[in-house]
Scaffold this motif. Sequence first.
Motif, PDB file in Angstrom:
ATOM      1  N   LYS A  17       0.791  -1.223  -0.109  1.00  0.00           N
ATOM      2  CA  LYS A  17      -0.009  -0.025   0.154  1.00  0.00           C
ATOM      3  C   LYS A  17       0.944   1.265   0.021  1.00  0.00           C
ATOM      4  O   LYS A  17       0.504   2.270  -0.927  1.00  0.00           O
ATOM      5  CB  LYS A  17      -0.984  -0.110   1.138  1.00  0.00           C
ATOM      6  CG  LYS A  17      -1.705   1.019   1.171  1.00  0.00           C
ATOM      7  CD  LYS A  17      -2.842   1.111   2.425  1.00  0.00           C
ATOM      8  CE  LYS A  17      -3.869   2.187   2.728  1.00  0.00           C
ATOM      9  NZ  LYS A  17      -4.694   2.021   3.722  1.00  0.00           N
ATOM     10  N   ALA A  18       1.789   1.280   0.735  1.00  0.00           N
ATOM     11  CA  ALA A  18       2.738   2.365   0.961  1.00  0.00           C
ATOM     12  C   ALA A  18       3.511   2.533  -0.240  1.00  0.00           C
ATOM     13  O   ALA A  18       3.621   3.706  -0.826  1.00  0.00           O
ATOM     14  CB  ALA A  18       3.910   2.222   1.932  1.00  0.00           C
ATOM     15  N   PHE A  19       4.099   1.555  -1.141  1.00  0.00           N
ATOM     16  CA  PHE A  19       4.628   1.563  -2.493  1.00  0.00           C
ATOM     17  C   PHE A  19       3.727   2.204  -3.510  1.00  0.00           C
ATOM     18  O   PHE A  19       4.052   3.129  -4.540  1.00  0.00           O
ATOM     19  CB  PHE A  19       5.011   0.078  -2.635  1.00  0.00           C
ATOM     20  CG  PHE A  19       5.624   0.322  -4.231  1.00  0.00           C
ATOM     21  CD1 PHE A  19       6.710   0.922  -4.619  1.00  0.00           C
ATOM     22  CD2 PHE A  19       5.149  -0.158  -5.196  1.00  0.00           C
ATOM     23  CE1 PHE A  19       7.475   0.777  -5.839  1.00  0.00           C
ATOM     24  CE2 PHE A  19       5.274  -0.374  -6.562  1.00  0.00           C
ATOM     25  CZ  PHE A  19       6.693   0.175  -6.899  1.00  0.00           C
ATOM     26  N   ALA A  20       2.569   1.602  -3.528  1.00  0.00           N
ATOM     27  CA  ALA A  20       1.576   2.253  -4.470  1.00  0.00           C
ATOM     28  C   ALA A  20       1.214   3.663  -4.297  1.00  0.00           C
ATOM     29  O   ALA A  20       1.243   4.416  -5.293  1.00  0.00           O
ATOM     30  CB  ALA A  20       0.188   1.584  -4.082  1.00  0.00           C
ATOM     31  N   LYS A  28       4.662   5.351  -5.525  1.00  0.00           N
ATOM     32  CA  LYS A  28       4.613   5.477  -6.924  1.00  0.00           C
ATOM     33  C   LYS A  28       3.709   6.237  -7.517  1.00  0.00           C
ATOM     34  O   LYS A  28       4.033   7.200  -8.398  1.00  0.00           O
ATOM     35  CB  LYS A  28       4.302   3.965  -7.300  1.00  0.00           C
ATOM     36  CG  LYS A  28       4.582   3.779  -8.898  1.00  0.00           C
ATOM     37  CD  LYS A  28       4.377   2.255  -9.070  1.00  0.00           C
ATOM     38  CE  LYS A  28       4.621   2.041 -10.846  1.00  0.00           C
ATOM     39  NZ  LYS A  28       3.808   2.985 -11.663  1.00  0.00           N
ATOM     40  N   THR A  29       2.532   6.451  -6.897  1.00  0.00           N
ATOM     41  CA  THR A  29       1.531   7.537  -7.410  1.00  0.00           C
ATOM     42  C   THR A  29       1.996   8.734  -7.304  1.00  0.00           C
ATOM     43  O   THR A  29       2.072   9.636  -8.498  1.00  0.00           O
ATOM     44  CB  THR A  29       0.254   7.275  -6.961  1.00  0.00           C
ATOM     45  OG1 THR A  29      -0.312   5.998  -6.957  1.00  0.00           O
ATOM     46  CG2 THR A  29      -0.858   8.421  -7.243  1.00  0.00           C
ATOM     47  N   ILE A  72       6.814  13.263 -11.525  1.00  0.00           N
ATOM     48  CA  ILE A  72       7.744  13.113 -12.872  1.00  0.00           C
ATOM     49  C   ILE A  72       7.065  13.614 -14.264  1.00  0.00           C
ATOM     50  O   ILE A  72       7.509  14.415 -14.974  1.00  0.00           O
ATOM     51  CB  ILE A  72       8.064  11.590 -12.893  1.00  0.00           C
ATOM     52  CG1 ILE A  72       9.140  10.965 -11.816  1.00  0.00           C
ATOM     53  CG2 ILE A  72       8.766  11.261 -14.237  1.00  0.00           C
ATOM     54  CD1 ILE A  72       9.391   9.538 -11.995  1.00  0.00           C
ATOM     55  N   ALA A  73       5.588  13.405 -14.253  1.00  0.00           N
ATOM     56  CA  ALA A  73       4.933  13.671 -15.334  1.00  0.00           C
ATOM     57  C   ALA A  73       4.874  15.091 -15.474  1.00  0.00           C
ATOM     58  O   ALA A  73       4.972  16.087 -16.434  1.00  0.00           O
ATOM     59  CB  ALA A  73       3.360  13.242 -15.166  1.00  0.00           C
ATOM     60  N   ALA A  74       4.718  15.922 -14.153  1.00  0.00           N
ATOM     61  CA  ALA A  74       4.773  17.539 -13.869  1.00  0.00           C
ATOM     62  C   ALA A  74       5.756  18.026 -14.521  1.00  0.00           C
ATOM     63  O   ALA A  74       6.324  19.087 -15.052  1.00  0.00           O
ATOM     64  CB  ALA A  74       4.404  18.015 -12.869  1.00  0.00           C
ATOM     65  N   LEU A  75       7.226  17.437 -14.026  1.00  0.00           N
ATOM     66  CA  LEU A  75       8.477  17.884 -14.341  1.00  0.00           C
ATOM     67  C   LEU A  75       8.775  17.693 -15.763  1.00  0.00           C
ATOM     68  O   LEU A  75       9.284  18.685 -16.527  1.00  0.00           O
ATOM     69  CB  LEU A  75       9.588  17.084 -13.716  1.00  0.00           C
ATOM     70  CG  LEU A  75       9.718  17.446 -11.915  1.00  0.00           C
ATOM     71  CD1 LEU A  75      10.518  16.364 -11.643  1.00  0.00           C
ATOM     72  CD2 LEU A  75      10.060  18.808 -11.902  1.00  0.00           C
ATOM     73  N   GLN A  76       8.203  16.612 -16.331  1.00  0.00           N
ATOM     74  CA  GLN A  76       8.435  16.516 -17.649  1.00  0.00           C
ATOM     75  C   GLN A  76       7.770  17.365 -18.573  1.00  0.00           C
ATOM     76  O   GLN A  76       8.231  18.027 -19.426  1.00  0.00           O
ATOM     77  CB  GLN A  76       7.932  15.028 -18.242  1.00  0.00           C
ATOM     78  CG  GLN A  76       9.025  14.063 -17.817  1.00  0.00           C
ATOM     79  CD  GLN A  76       8.473  12.424 -18.015  1.00  0.00           C
ATOM     80  OE1 GLN A  76       7.215  12.215 -18.265  1.00  0.00           O
ATOM     81  NE2 GLN A  76       9.364  11.807 -17.979  1.00  0.00           N
ATOM     82  N   LYS A  77       6.498  17.682 -18.266  1.00  0.00           N
ATOM     83  CA  LYS A  77       5.951  18.812 -19.044  1.00  0.00           C
ATOM     84  C   LYS A  77       6.265  20.180 -18.779  1.00  0.00           C
ATOM     85  O   LYS A  77       6.459  21.184 -19.728  1.00  0.00           O
ATOM     86  CB  LYS A  77       4.363  18.932 -18.540  1.00  0.00           C
ATOM     87  CG  LYS A  77       3.775  17.737 -18.510  1.00  0.00           C
ATOM     88  CD  LYS A  77       2.100  17.866 -18.076  1.00  0.00           C
ATOM     89  CE  LYS A  77       1.289  16.703 -18.637  1.00  0.00           C
ATOM     90  NZ  LYS A  77      -0.222  16.804 -17.835  1.00  0.00           N
ATOM     91  N   ALA A  78       6.990  20.654 -17.515  1.00  0.00           N
ATOM     92  CA  ALA A  78       7.536  21.742 -17.160  1.00  0.00           C
ATOM     93  C   ALA A  78       8.867  21.944 -18.255  1.00  0.00           C
ATOM     94  O   ALA A  78       8.833  22.971 -18.761  1.00  0.00           O
ATOM     95  CB  ALA A  78       7.977  22.137 -15.705  1.00  0.00           C
ATOM     96  N   ILE A  79       9.828  20.894 -18.413  1.00  0.00           N
ATOM     97  CA  ILE A  79      10.799  20.967 -18.947  1.00  0.00           C
ATOM     98  C   ILE A  79      10.672  21.104 -20.382  1.00  0.00           C
ATOM     99  O   ILE A  79      11.287  21.699 -21.290  1.00  0.00           O
ATOM    100  CB  ILE A  79      11.587  19.816 -18.989  1.00  0.00           C
ATOM    101  CG1 ILE A  79      12.125  19.678 -17.145  1.00  0.00           C
ATOM    102  CG2 ILE A  79      13.153  19.580 -19.872  1.00  0.00           C
ATOM    103  CD1 ILE A  79      12.907  18.368 -16.927  1.00  0.00           C
ATOM    104  N   ALA A  80       9.677  20.540 -21.105  1.00  0.00           N
ATOM    105  CA  ALA A  80       9.277  20.704 -22.397  1.00  0.00           C
ATOM    106  C   ALA A  80       8.507  22.005 -22.720  1.00  0.00           C
ATOM    107  O   ALA A  80       8.908  22.381 -23.700  1.00  0.00           O
ATOM    108  CB  ALA A  80       8.095  19.602 -22.700  1.00  0.00           C
ATOM    109  N   ALA A 126      12.768   2.494  -5.544  1.00  0.00           N
ATOM    110  CA  ALA A 126      11.351   2.033  -4.950  1.00  0.00           C
ATOM    111  C   ALA A 126      10.932   0.759  -5.477  1.00  0.00           C
ATOM    112  O   ALA A 126      10.431  -0.269  -5.081  1.00  0.00           O
ATOM    113  CB  ALA A 126      10.526   3.096  -4.733  1.00  0.00           C
ATOM    114  N   THR A 127      10.817   0.702  -6.884  1.00  0.00           N
ATOM    115  CA  THR A 127      10.217  -0.335  -7.530  1.00  0.00           C
ATOM    116  C   THR A 127      11.180  -1.730  -7.607  1.00  0.00           C
ATOM    117  O   THR A 127      10.559  -2.835  -7.151  1.00  0.00           O
ATOM    118  CB  THR A 127      10.230  -0.172  -8.951  1.00  0.00           C
ATOM    119  OG1 THR A 127       9.428   1.086  -9.150  1.00  0.00           O
ATOM    120  CG2 THR A 127       9.483  -1.295  -9.805  1.00  0.00           C
ATOM    121  N   GLU A 128      12.562  -1.477  -7.321  1.00  0.00           N
ATOM    122  CA  GLU A 128      13.267  -2.832  -7.176  1.00  0.00           C
ATOM    123  C   GLU A 128      12.950  -3.005  -5.757  1.00  0.00           C
ATOM    124  O   GLU A 128      13.313  -4.347  -5.601  1.00  0.00           O
ATOM    125  CB  GLU A 128      14.751  -2.321  -7.486  1.00  0.00           C
ATOM    126  CG  GLU A 128      15.733  -3.604  -7.463  1.00  0.00           C
ATOM    127  CD  GLU A 128      15.398  -4.507  -8.546  1.00  0.00           C
ATOM    128  OE1 GLU A 128      15.885  -5.701  -8.226  1.00  0.00           O
ATOM    129  OE2 GLU A 128      14.926  -4.240  -9.447  1.00  0.00           O
TER     130      GLU A 128
END
Length: 269
Positions: free
Chosen positions: A158-161, A164-165, A171-179, A253-255
């Motif tokens: 549950k904590a990992f989920a 990860k969320t 990460i999605a926000a950073l990618q949009k900002a950089i673009a 964290a995934t590993e």
Amino acid sequence: LKPCWRKSDSLRGLVVLRNQPYRLSLPPMKFALLLPVVALSFDTVQLLDDSTQADTRANPIRKVITMLQKMQTKVAAEGKKEEELYEKFVCYCQTGSGDLTASISTAEAKVPAVTSQIEETKEKLVQTKMELKQAQVDRAAAKEAMAESTALREKEAKAFAAEKTEYDTNIAALQKAIAALEKGMAGGFLQTPAAKVIRQLAMSSQDMPDVERQQLVAFLSGSQSSEYAPKSGEITGILKEILDEMSKALADATEAEKSAIESYEGLMS
């Protein structure tokens, strides 16, 4: 009675009745006169004796005697058979006794070994009972450990989920900002939800230097919009650095989650 007269005794007059002699002392003249009478008497007695034998043959007692004789013959034959059986039995007893004695000796020789095996079996039984008892204790402990591990695994999953969320969102926000910055569309990006996500990330991050945090927060707040052009490369670099750190943290964290799943499955199997 079966009288018998012999001429050799004519002088003294001998009469034999049932093998018992009776002597008559008579003068010769008188004895000669009695001879015909005595002869007649002997003939009569002989006829009576023959009649008696015929009666005896027809007598039922004779039949009984004959039957008894036959029974005697039969009993004798059966006795002979029983004697033969007895001889065979005696022979068997003589030969079988040796075999039985040998078997008893062999069994007696095996007694110590069997006794030793019984004692070893008893010891093994005691050891097995102790091991069974310990196994039951271990089984109960294992069940408890499995229950605890299951609860912990669920908590970790549950904590990992959740983690990860959060990583995926940042990460999605950073990618949009950089673009957007690389395309010169900073003004339009600052009005999007992704800009608010990055601002919250900058304010809550404990690992970010204060100088970079202040620059990033000022940029996202729009206070440096008129002066941003000279510093766009610096802000983009900060965002890329944060993106790399977050991507690495998500991979770690995934590993860790994968290893935790394998350990849990190994414990449950």
